[in-house]
Structure formats: structure tokens, C-alpha cells
Scaffold this motif. Structure first.
Motif, PDB file in Angstrom:
ATOM      1  N   LEU A 123     -24.467  21.417  25.420  1.00  0.00           N
ATOM      2  CA  LEU A 123     -25.281  20.385  26.523  1.00  0.00           C
ATOM      3  C   LEU A 123     -24.405  18.706  26.164  1.00  0.00           C
ATOM      4  O   LEU A 123     -24.361  18.219  27.143  1.00  0.00           O
ATOM      5  CB  LEU A 123     -26.596  20.260  26.838  1.00  0.00           C
ATOM      6  N   ILE A 124     -24.934  18.452  25.134  1.00  0.00           N
ATOM      7  CA  ILE A 124     -23.580  16.795  24.561  1.00  0.00           C
ATOM      8  C   ILE A 124     -22.649  17.076  25.246  1.00  0.00           C
ATOM      9  O   ILE A 124     -22.189  16.560  26.160  1.00  0.00           O
ATOM     10  CB  ILE A 124     -24.166  16.473  23.798  1.00  0.00           C
ATOM     11  N   THR A 130     -22.516  16.906  28.660  1.00  0.00           N
ATOM     12  CA  THR A 130     -22.421  15.991  29.419  1.00  0.00           C
ATOM     13  C   THR A 130     -22.651  14.383  29.504  1.00  0.00           C
ATOM     14  O   THR A 130     -22.387  13.235  29.546  1.00  0.00           O
ATOM     15  CB  THR A 130     -23.997  15.815  30.155  1.00  0.00           C
ATOM     16  N   PHE A 181     -28.309  22.687  22.479  1.00  0.00           N
ATOM     17  CA  PHE A 181     -28.681  21.246  22.423  1.00  0.00           C
ATOM     18  C   PHE A 181     -26.679  20.908  22.529  1.00  0.00           C
ATOM     19  O   PHE A 181     -26.856  19.550  23.380  1.00  0.00           O
ATOM     20  CB  PHE A 181     -28.904  20.949  21.168  1.00  0.00           C
ATOM     21  N   LEU A 236     -24.005  12.646  27.016  1.00  0.00           N
ATOM     22  CA  LEU A 236     -25.847  12.441  26.545  1.00  0.00           C
ATOM     23  C   LEU A 236     -25.320  12.040  25.251  1.00  0.00           C
ATOM     24  O   LEU A 236     -25.596  12.093  24.163  1.00  0.00           O
ATOM     25  CB  LEU A 236     -26.405  13.249  26.514  1.00  0.00           C
ATOM     26  N   ALA A 264     -30.552  13.378  25.480  1.00  0.00           N
ATOM     27  CA  ALA A 264     -30.948  14.454  24.784  1.00  0.00           C
ATOM     28  C   ALA A 264     -32.289  15.047  24.468  1.00  0.00           C
ATOM     29  O   ALA A 264     -32.542  15.986  25.017  1.00  0.00           O
ATOM     30  CB  ALA A 264     -29.725  15.287  24.410  1.00  0.00           C
TER      31      ALA A 264
END
Length: 309
Positions: A144-145, A148, A141, A150, A155
Motif C-alpha cells: 500500500l505504501i 500511495t 502494508f 503514505l 498508513a
């Protein structure tokens, strides 16, 4: 008769009734909460102010009292919410004129705000602490942030069908209401937040394997109620283990943006990737980074011009 009764009604009561009539079930819960808070502020600052006593002077005094403990932008937001109710009162004939006309917005001196983010070296140190297993976990998690930019709620709302692995893209069109006991989908922060984010090939490949056995419409990261503080504590521990400054989930988003800006990605592209409503938001948020880059550009310009002799 009705007009006289409403003229004698307390402004705080009128505002409360107005919010119930026009705003409940019409605006997002977080916005509605701000209306409720502002209604309580009216009760505190002007408990005896009646509708018939709303003049430019009394309204300005109300704002001045509010501004003693709030910054100018917050006072402006307070004014905008109250003004909506007051203009309707003018339309109803309760008030003979608009008392908010030519109002002066004041406020406390704003605190110096500097966004927290990690530099590239610190990001690499943090990633080394991630346990990127073959199963989805919170370290994925965080990664990914970082990749990206997000928002936390964006997310959380991701499902496998939001990924298009053939084109290495991620669709963002909803958020997850993690503050609600049962949780639910909500719209994005604003229309500009609905966007498609290009993924790097490595992240696309990794997530294609991670979500392959998860139903297409099932939340990837959420299986029980989530608390922002709990996830931030997990990230803080990783930061301490990596020997880098402690940051929050939202700071991962700032880190993503700062890495792009330092890589000389255009402000327009960063704004679109973050889902900002305008480039102005991006410029204001990352002003000190932009100033630093401008200073570097000036050095480059001077060095180049010095060679033209």
C-alpha cells in the motif's frame, strides 16, 4: 525587583520555564522534545549565561559553539526556537533590545545526502516476495505504501472508512502515534498532509475484500504496539530474499515518488500526492532525480532540434 531577579536568571532556566509555559500541551510531542533537547544544549554550551548578559556578541557565540557540531539547517532550527523565548523576554522588559538581530548562521559542511529508493525492476522483484494472502498482513502494508507514498504513521492510522471504493480514493487526515505505549491518533504532519489519494483499480479491489469484515472505525494494520525497527527488519528480510538493496519503510515512500517522477508525472502532482507543504520540498528532496530527468529532456530537445535542418 522582578525585572532584576529575571535579569540575573540563567538563560537556560528562563528558556526551560518559557517552554513549560508556552509550549507544553500546545505543540506536538515530537516538537516539544526538540525544545527539551535545545534547553539541554543551552545548559551545556552556556551554563553560566544570565539573561542580563544576553547581548548580540554572547548570543552569536552561543550559536557559533552550537554550529561546530551541527549542520547549518540544524543551527537555524536551534536559533528559531531560542529566538521565540528571547523576543518574549524583550517584550517583558527583561532585555533592553533583541540580541538575535542580524545574527549569522553557521554550521558544519552538510553531508552528501542521497535518498534511497528502488527502481521499477527492483520493485517488481520485491513484490514477488510478498505473501499477499486473503488476510491483512505487513506485506499488504508495504504494498500500500509503494502504491500511495503514505508516511509510516499515516498508513498505520488507516481504518476501512478512510477508503472510498466507489471512487477508488483514500482519505488521509490523521496519523498514529506508534511511539506512545498505548498508541493514539494525532493530526497529520502539516495541513497539506490532509489529502485524498487516487488508488489504482487493482489496489482498490484488493483492499475492498481485505477490509470487508473489519469494523469501519477499527485500525486495519495495528492490533498491538508497533515498533518502527521491527517493521523495517521485516522489510529488510524481504529485500534480501528478493536480491535488491535493503531499504526502510520511508524509502518505500521515496520509491513511490521516484517511480512517478521517472514516469514524467508533474512535480506538482507528486507533491500533492505525498502531502508536501510546497513543491519546493519535493524539488529539494528529489533534486538528483529531477536533474537526471532534465538531462534526458535536454537530449530529447537536441535530437528534435537537429531534425529541423
Amino acid at each position: 525587583m522582578v525585572k532584576n531577579r529575571k535579569t540575573n536568571q540563567l538563560f537556560s532556566v528562563y528558556f526551560k520555564d518559557w517552554v513549560a509555559l508556552y509550549k507544553e500541551a500546545a505543540v506536538r510531542q515530537v516538537t516539544l522534545q526538540k525544545y527539551y533537547i535545545n534547553q539541554r544544549r543551552i545548559e551545556e554550551l552556556a551554563p553560566n549565561l544570565k539573561m542580563g548578559e544576553l547581548t548580540r556578541t554572547s548570543y552569536q557565540q552561543l550559536l557559533n559553539d552550537y554550529a561546530l557540531t551541527h549542520e547549518r539547517q540544524t543551527t537555524m532550527d536551534f536559533h528559531h526556537q531560542l529566538k521565540g523565548a528571547i523576543l518574549d523576554a524583550v517584550d517583558e522588559g527583561i532585555l533592553p533590545y533583541n540580541p538575535t538581530r542580524k545574527v549569522i548562521i553557521k554550521g558544519k559542511e552538510p553531508r552528501t545526502k542521497k535518498i534511497k529508493y528502488l527502481n521499477q525492476f527492483e520493485v517488481q522483484s520485491l513484490i514477488k516476495e510478498f505473501e499477499l494472502t486473503s488476510e491483512i498482513n505487513w506485506d499488504w502494508f508495504f504494498l500500500l505504501i509503494l502504491k500511495t507514498g503514505l508516511r509510516f504513521s499515516e498508513a498505520l492510522a488507516l481504518t476501512p472508512k478512510d477508503f472510498d471504493f466507489s471512487t477508488q480514493k483514500l482519505k488521509v487526515d490523521k496519523t498514529w502515534d506508534y511511539k506512545s505505549p498505548k498508541g493514539k491518533y494525532l493530526p497529520t504532519k502539516n495541513p497539506s498532509s490532509v489529502r485524498t489519494i487516487q488508488l489504482d483499480w487493482q489496489t482498490a479491489m484488493q483492499f475492498s475484500q481485505l477490509v470487508r469484515n473489519i469494523p469501519s472505525d477499527q485500525l486495519i494494520f495495528v492490533s498491538e504496539r508497533i515498533f518502527n525497527t521491527t517493521i523495517n527488519k521485516k522489510l529488510s528480510k524481504l529485500c534480501n530474499d528478493a536480491g535488491v538493496p535493503e531499504i526502510t519503510i520511508h524509502s518505500l515512500r521515496h520509491t513511490h515518488a521516484s517511480l512517478l517522477l521517472y514516469a514524467e508525472v508533474s512535480i506538482a502532482s507528486v507533491a500533492r500526492r505525498l502531502g508536501h507543504s510546497s513543491m519546493t520540498t519535493t524539488q529539494e528532496t528529489y533534486l538528483h532525480i529531477i536533474h537526471e530527468l532534465e538531462n534526458q529532456d535536454n537530449d530529447k530537445i537536441m535530437r528534435h532540434l537537429s531534425t529541423l535542418i
